[in-house]
Design a protein around this motif. Structure first.
Motif, PDB file in Angstrom:
ATOM      1  N   ARG A 120      29.051  25.757  -3.185  1.00 42.30           N
ATOM      2  CA  ARG A 120      27.771  25.909  -3.895  1.00 42.30           C
ATOM      3  C   ARG A 120      27.874  25.590  -5.389  1.00 42.30           C
ATOM      4  NH1 ARG A 120      28.210  30.165  -0.349  1.00 42.30           N
ATOM      5  NH2 ARG A 120      28.767  31.665  -1.942  1.00 42.30           N
ATOM      6  N   CYS A 121      29.066  25.289  -5.871  1.00 41.34           N
ATOM      7  CA  CYS A 121      29.254  24.992  -7.300  1.00 41.34           C
ATOM      8  C   CYS A 121      28.878  23.542  -7.589  1.00 41.34           C
ATOM      9  CB  CYS A 121      30.709  25.211  -7.701  1.00 41.34           C
ATOM     10  SG  CYS A 121      31.208  26.920  -7.664  1.00 41.34           S
ATOM     11  N   ARG A 122      28.262  23.342  -8.749  1.00 43.01           N
ATOM     12  CA  ARG A 122      27.879  22.004  -9.186  1.00 43.01           C
ATOM     13  C   ARG A 122      28.309  21.789 -10.627  1.00 43.01           C
ATOM     14  NH1 ARG A 122      27.623  21.779  -4.599  1.00 43.01           N
ATOM     15  NH2 ARG A 122      25.854  21.535  -3.242  1.00 43.01           N
ATOM     16  N   ALA A 123      28.525  20.547 -11.006  1.00 43.13           N
ATOM     17  CA  ALA A 123      28.855  20.220 -12.390  1.00 43.13           C
ATOM     18  C   ALA A 123      27.760  20.764 -13.301  1.00 43.13           C
ATOM     19  CB  ALA A 123      28.984  18.714 -12.558  1.00 43.13           C
ATOM     20  N   GLY A 124      28.193  21.391 -14.395  1.00 41.34           N
ATOM     21  CA  GLY A 124      27.250  21.972 -15.350  1.00 41.34           C
ATOM     22  C   GLY A 124      26.984  23.444 -15.134  1.00 41.34           C
ATOM     23  N   ASP A 125      27.374  23.997 -13.980  1.00 43.96           N
ATOM     24  CA  ASP A 125      27.177  25.437 -13.754  1.00 43.96           C
ATOM     25  C   ASP A 125      27.953  26.228 -14.802  1.00 43.96           C
ATOM     26  OD1 ASP A 125      25.659  24.923 -11.501  1.00 43.96           O
ATOM     27  OD2 ASP A 125      27.189  25.566 -10.061  1.00 43.96           O
ATOM     28  N   PRO A 126      27.353  27.285 -15.359  1.00 47.09           N
ATOM     29  CA  PRO A 126      28.079  28.105 -16.324  1.00 47.09           C
ATOM     30  C   PRO A 126      29.233  28.853 -15.658  1.00 47.09           C
ATOM     31  CG  PRO A 126      25.890  29.014 -15.910  1.00 47.09           C
ATOM     32  CD  PRO A 126      25.983  27.735 -15.152  1.00 47.09           C
ATOM     33  N   VAL A 127      30.290  29.062 -16.426  1.00 43.74           N
ATOM     34  CA  VAL A 127      31.505  29.724 -15.935  1.00 43.74           C
ATOM     35  C   VAL A 127      31.795  30.922 -16.822  1.00 43.74           C
ATOM     36  CG1 VAL A 127      34.008  29.452 -15.635  1.00 43.74           C
ATOM     37  CG2 VAL A 127      32.458  27.589 -15.001  1.00 43.74           C
ATOM     38  N   ILE A 169      35.881  30.741 -27.945  1.00 42.01           N
ATOM     39  CA  ILE A 169      35.285  29.954 -26.865  1.00 42.01           C
ATOM     40  C   ILE A 169      33.778  29.875 -27.085  1.00 42.01           C
ATOM     41  CG2 ILE A 169      34.815  29.851 -24.395  1.00 42.01           C
ATOM     42  CD1 ILE A 169      37.618  30.880 -23.930  1.00 42.01           C
ATOM     43  N   ILE A 170      33.270  28.645 -27.148  1.00 43.04           N
ATOM     44  CA  ILE A 170      31.843  28.411 -27.354  1.00 43.04           C
ATOM     45  C   ILE A 170      31.135  28.426 -26.004  1.00 43.04           C
ATOM     46  CG2 ILE A 170      30.118  26.769 -28.182  1.00 43.04           C
ATOM     47  CD1 ILE A 170      32.338  25.763 -30.145  1.00 43.04           C
ATOM     48  N   PHE A 171      31.635  27.670 -25.061  1.00 40.19           N
ATOM     49  CA  PHE A 171      31.103  27.717 -23.701  1.00 40.19           C
ATOM     50  C   PHE A 171      32.096  27.114 -22.724  1.00 40.19           C
ATOM     51  CE2 PHE A 171      30.000  23.331 -22.820  1.00 40.19           C
ATOM     52  CZ  PHE A 171      29.839  22.784 -24.073  1.00 40.19           C
ATOM     53  N   VAL A 172      31.872  27.485 -21.453  1.00 35.46           N
ATOM     54  CA  VAL A 172      32.681  26.968 -20.354  1.00 35.46           C
ATOM     55  C   VAL A 172      31.723  26.625 -19.226  1.00 35.46           C
ATOM     56  CG1 VAL A 172      34.584  27.433 -18.762  1.00 35.46           C
ATOM     57  CG2 VAL A 172      34.544  28.555 -21.000  1.00 35.46           C
ATOM     58  N   SER A 173      31.929  25.479 -18.614  1.00 35.07           N
ATOM     59  CA  SER A 173      31.097  25.101 -17.475  1.00 35.07           C
ATOM     60  C   SER A 173      31.945  24.369 -16.445  1.00 35.07           C
ATOM     61  CB  SER A 173      29.925  24.219 -17.927  1.00 35.07           C
ATOM     62  OG  SER A 173      30.400  22.992 -18.430  1.00 35.07           O
ATOM     63  N   VAL A 174      31.389  24.235 -15.247  1.00 36.66           N
ATOM     64  CA  VAL A 174      32.045  23.449 -14.204  1.00 36.66           C
ATOM     65  C   VAL A 174      31.940  21.990 -14.618  1.00 36.66           C
ATOM     66  CG1 VAL A 174      31.937  22.702 -11.795  1.00 36.66           C
ATOM     67  CG2 VAL A 174      31.499  25.105 -12.379  1.00 36.66           C
ATOM     68  N   TYR A 175      33.071  21.311 -14.652  1.00 34.92           N
ATOM     69  CA  TYR A 175      33.062  19.880 -14.935  1.00 34.92           C
ATOM     70  C   TYR A 175      33.029  19.086 -13.634  1.00 34.92           C
ATOM     71  CZ  TYR A 175      34.064  15.282 -16.603  1.00 34.92           C
ATOM     72  OH  TYR A 175      33.975  13.939 -16.850  1.00 34.92           O
ATOM     73  N   LYS A 176      33.879  19.503 -12.682  1.00 31.40           N
ATOM     74  CA  LYS A 176      33.989  18.750 -11.441  1.00 31.40           C
ATOM     75  C   LYS A 176      34.493  19.659 -10.331  1.00 31.40           C
ATOM     76  CE  LYS A 176      37.475  15.741 -10.454  1.00 31.40           C
ATOM     77  NZ  LYS A 176      38.290  14.530 -10.550  1.00 31.40           N
ATOM     78  N   VAL A 177      33.918  19.486  -9.150  1.00 33.11           N
ATOM     79  CA  VAL A 177      34.447  20.106  -7.936  1.00 33.11           C
ATOM     80  C   VAL A 177      34.974  18.960  -7.097  1.00 33.11           C
ATOM     81  CG1 VAL A 177      33.949  21.480  -5.887  1.00 33.11           C
ATOM     82  CG2 VAL A 177      32.780  21.991  -8.040  1.00 33.11           C
ATOM     83  N   SER A 178      36.232  19.056  -6.697  1.00 29.67           N
ATOM     84  CA  SER A 178      36.841  17.977  -5.916  1.00 29.67           C
ATOM     85  C   SER A 178      37.166  18.469  -4.512  1.00 29.67           C
ATOM     86  CB  SER A 178      38.113  17.481  -6.612  1.00 29.67           C
ATOM     87  OG  SER A 178      39.050  18.532  -6.703  1.00 29.67           O
ATOM     88  N   GLY A 179      37.472  17.540  -3.640  1.00 28.23           N
ATOM     89  CA  GLY A 179      37.862  17.883  -2.277  1.00 28.23           C
ATOM     90  C   GLY A 179      36.650  18.105  -1.382  1.00 28.23           C
ATOM     91  N   ARG A 234      26.852  17.996 -20.989  1.00 30.49           N
ATOM     92  CA  ARG A 234      26.392  16.636 -20.729  1.00 30.49           C
ATOM     93  C   ARG A 234      25.643  16.083 -21.929  1.00 30.49           C
ATOM     94  NH1 ARG A 234      24.395  17.965 -14.928  1.00 30.49           N
ATOM     95  NH2 ARG A 234      26.332  17.817 -13.803  1.00 30.49           N
ATOM     96  N   ASP A 235      24.880  16.940 -22.607  1.00 30.05           N
ATOM     97  CA  ASP A 235      24.113  16.485 -23.765  1.00 30.05           C
ATOM     98  C   ASP A 235      25.001  16.267 -24.980  1.00 30.05           C
ATOM     99  OD1 ASP A 235      21.882  16.749 -22.190  1.00 30.05           O
ATOM    100  OD2 ASP A 235      21.306  18.695 -23.026  1.00 30.05           O
ATOM    101  N   ARG A 236      25.919  17.179 -25.231  1.00 32.63           N
ATOM    102  CA  ARG A 236      26.702  17.148 -26.463  1.00 32.63           C
ATOM    103  C   ARG A 236      27.953  16.299 -26.374  1.00 32.63           C
ATOM    104  NH1 ARG A 236      27.684  22.652 -29.092  1.00 32.63           N
ATOM    105  NH2 ARG A 236      28.197  21.257 -30.780  1.00 32.63           N
ATOM    106  N   TYR A 237      28.496  16.139 -25.176  1.00 29.14           N
ATOM    107  CA  TYR A 237      29.779  15.457 -25.059  1.00 29.14           C
ATOM    108  C   TYR A 237      29.708  14.337 -24.027  1.00 29.14           C
ATOM    109  CZ  TYR A 237      31.312  19.541 -27.589  1.00 29.14           C
ATOM    110  OH  TYR A 237      31.450  20.523 -28.528  1.00 29.14           O
ATOM    111  N   ALA A 238      28.853  13.397 -24.267  1.00 29.63           N
ATOM    112  CA  ALA A 238      28.730  12.263 -23.348  1.00 29.63           C
ATOM    113  C   ALA A 238      30.037  11.474 -23.367  1.00 29.63           C
ATOM    114  CB  ALA A 238      27.574  11.375 -23.779  1.00 29.63           C
ATOM    115  N   GLY A 239      30.403  10.952 -22.235  1.00 27.70           N
ATOM    116  CA  GLY A 239      31.576  10.093 -22.163  1.00 27.70           C
ATOM    117  C   GLY A 239      32.860  10.822 -21.800  1.00 27.70           C
ATOM    118  N   VAL A 240      32.805  12.119 -21.542  1.00 24.88           N
ATOM    119  CA  VAL A 240      34.003  12.853 -21.128  1.00 24.88           C
ATOM    120  C   VAL A 240      34.246  12.570 -19.657  1.00 24.88           C
ATOM    121  CG1 VAL A 240      34.982  15.146 -20.809  1.00 24.88           C
ATOM    122  CG2 VAL A 240      33.577  14.662 -22.803  1.00 24.88           C
TER     123      VAL A 240
END
Length: 155
Positions: A76-83, A127-137, A24-30
């Motif tokens: 229980r998953c939220r956007a930004g959670d580490p993966v 791979i630098i990092f992976v996080s949850v972007y979106k949970v749908s449904g 969210r900090d580094r890639y605003a607008g995605v």
């Protein structure tokens, strides 16, 4: 060295990167697409040395080996959670399989089509990092939950 050692080392890099970087900090607008078929796309460049993209997860409706429900874990998953991405070289269905874990619990897999590339990125420590972007449904109209990942890699 064994494949498991390399996989463990690569997984540690992925988790550590997720802790110290905030998409969210580094890639605003995605923005993620609402269409799961279009969920993976290059979404921007932080600088010349890295690229980022969204990656759809598959198999979220299946149960884990221990009987736990991936759908329940996704509540229980939220956007930004580490993966954590874990290679499964002994997977009987696909030796390139890459499992997706959030908070130490499996929520699905990288698709069979995308797994070879992601596996190479893991093995080469790109791979630098992976996080949850979106949970749908999880709604009346769409009861099954799905998950989209945000992935940043060294180019």
């Amino acid at each position: 060295m064994s494949v498991w050692w390399w996989a463990a080392a690569a997984a540690a890099v992925v988790v550590i990167g997720a802790i110290f970087h905030s998409p969210r900090d580094r890639y605003a607008g995605v923005r993620a697409s609402d269409d799961r078929q279009d969920a993976e796309a290059t979404v921007g460049e932080a600088d010349d040395a890295e690229r980022s993209f969204l990656l759809d997860v598959v198999g979220e409706t299946m149960r884990n080996v221990d009987g736990s429900s991936r759908q329940q874990i996704l509540t229980r998953c939220r956007a930004g959670d580490p993966v954590e991405l874990r290679p499964e070289p002994t997977n009987p269905h696909d030796s390139n399989a890459v499992a997706v874990y959030v908070s130490g619990r499996q929520v699905g897999y990288v698709s069979r089509q995308k797994a070879p590339r992601i596996l190479r990125d893991i093995e080469c420590s790109r791979i630098i990092f992976v996080s949850v972007y979106k949970v749908s449904g999880g709604t009346k109209e769409k009861p099954s939950r799905g998950i989209v990942l945000y992935v940043a890699v060294r180019a």
